[in-house]
Scaffold this active site. Sequence first.
Site, mmCIF file in Angstrom:
data_model
loop_
_atom_site.group_PDB
_atom_site.id
_atom_site.type_symbol
_atom_site.label_atom_id
_atom_site.label_comp_id
_atom_site.label_asym_id
_atom_site.label_seq_id
_atom_site.Cartn_x
_atom_site.Cartn_y
_atom_site.Cartn_z
ATOM 1 N N ASP A 1 0.439 -7.763 0.424
ATOM 2 C CA ASP A 1 0.658 -6.331 0.629
ATOM 3 C C ASP A 1 2.169 -6.096 0.626
ATOM 4 O O ASP A 1 2.797 -6.004 1.672
ATOM 5 C CB ASP A 1 0.036 -5.900 1.959
ATOM 6 C CG ASP A 1 0.126 -4.395 2.190
ATOM 7 O OD1 ASP A 1 0.636 -3.683 1.315
ATOM 8 O OD2 ASP A 1 -0.312 -3.944 3.274
ATOM 9 N N SER B 1 1.853 -4.583 7.638
ATOM 10 C CA SER B 1 0.753 -4.223 6.746
ATOM 11 C C SER B 1 -0.225 -3.292 7.453
ATOM 12 O O SER B 1 -0.370 -2.134 7.101
ATOM 13 C CB SER B 1 0.029 -5.477 6.255
ATOM 14 O OG SER B 1 -1.127 -5.149 5.510
ATOM 15 N N HIS C 1 0.827 -1.210 0.000
ATOM 16 C CA HIS C 1 0.000 0.000 0.000
ATOM 17 C C HIS C 1 0.861 1.259 0.000
ATOM 18 O O HIS C 1 0.387 2.328 -0.368
ATOM 19 C CB HIS C 1 -1.001 -0.007 1.170
ATOM 20 C CG HIS C 1 -0.390 0.025 2.532
ATOM 21 N ND1 HIS C 1 -0.099 -1.116 3.249
ATOM 22 C CD2 HIS C 1 -0.041 1.057 3.331
ATOM 23 C CE1 HIS C 1 0.414 -0.785 4.428
ATOM 24 N NE2 HIS C 1 0.454 0.531 4.499
ATOM 25 N N SER D 1 3.971 1.109 8.766
ATOM 26 C CA SER D 1 3.785 0.232 7.612
ATOM 27 C C SER D 1 5.084 -0.034 6.860
ATOM 28 O O SER D 1 5.899 0.867 6.678
ATOM 29 C CB SER D 1 2.787 0.837 6.622
ATOM 30 O OG SER D 1 1.478 0.585 7.026
ATOM 31 N N GLY E 1 2.279 4.928 10.677
ATOM 32 C CA GLY E 1 3.676 5.289 10.511
ATOM 33 C C GLY E 1 4.576 4.076 10.514
ATOM 34 O O GLY E 1 5.748 4.161 10.173
#
Length: 466
Positions: A243, A341, A213, A325, A323
Amino acid sequence: MSHKRIPKRKAAIAAGSVVALGAAALLLPNANASQDGAADDATPRTLKAADASDLAAQLAGALGDAFAGSYYDSAKQQLVVNVVGGDNNTVVVQAKKAGAAVRQVDNSTAELKSAARTLKTRATIPGTSWAVDPRTNKIVVTADSTVTGARWNRLESTVDSLGSGMATLKKSAGTFRTFVSGGDAIFGGGARCSLGFNVTAGDGSPAFLTAGHCGVAAEQWSDAQNGGPIATVDQAVFPGAGDFALVKYDDPATQAPSEVNAGNGQIVPIAQAADAAVGQQVFRMGSTTGLRDGTVTGLDATVNYPEGTVTGLIQTDVCAEPGDSGGSLFTQDGSAVGLTSGGSGDCTSGGETFFQPVTTALQATGATLGAGGAGGGAGAGDQAGGGEQAGGDQAGGDGQQAGGDQVGGGAGAGDQSGAGEQPGAGEQSGNGDESGSGDQSGAGAGAPGDGSGHGAADSSGLTESR
């Protein structure tokens, strides 16, 4: 376009830290070795978690339909294998001779997968997730705080329809959303994410893995707020079957060491990727909340984010916040396990957190990880921090999510205060059923060494930031 090369002194700092920590035996204490020479073949062997994961994969193939999942008993350091068909003594003997503890259960792997397909067909609702928990031999279905009214009733009736003893349903106090950021901070398109692990791309060029993402949010990424781009997205998957994103450094001479900067001067060398095992202790590094640890609670998890459904994730109880990810999930012995994720909750109240398996990401992108080339972790500890601000987290599918995800909060790796000067805007607008509020203020949400000067050492020897 300007190109910015990661300073060579990062690699030098990292190398020095590894030597010092190795001498002190602080970071990676010795684990118990496998007892391969056990006199009694029926006695479960003492195994490290990585070895237990390998044995579980072997037994899954050898036992066939009788295999119903496995988990790692960290207290006993044993692999526990579930089997169905109590009269199949050959299967039990085979598993015991391999060194596993054996447990008879009711639900087969095929039955659990069938139940998961029913959930996908009838209960794909934003704010829900499900994963098999081999410790209970059931599917654990979780609904976040946005699942109410008719949607809750639909989910509950679907779980009930699976039959007694097949699934459990629980509520989460938080809201499932992606967490932008991670180990060392990276910036792109107004978003702050995190570098997960350095790798070598299939064409031999240096690259890194991060969350998918993040990869769909921006094409180019920098290692400093408002800095020139240093890397460009090559592949990204989100939502869907994972992801993850592969991002190639623009400068082919970039030094990308195979390690994780765990803060507080700690560097974890990364030598290989490994599959997760339920019950295994893992560590997560994030640019917002620093180093945190917890346990793997489920595998092959399905998460219904506002942007869409993501499958094949690792579920844990490790806390995370916006923050974080893309950040590194790894083991104390230096195995790369996952990429952050999303999930629910925060590092005050806890919650569920989901990770992209690194092994799957490597296979899909054709990248490699380890000492043979670039791999694992970001450079050492002079990453920009100091109250840096993330902009819009994610455009979101169908207009379901927008807004600033996270205020700055020390993106640095351990030598920054990360003050976080501005509040974040509403993280998500929802899908018509709910609206996001200000997600995270970021004040004091710095990386390791965020001004407190204190850390907490857990049983592994890794020192968590607080």
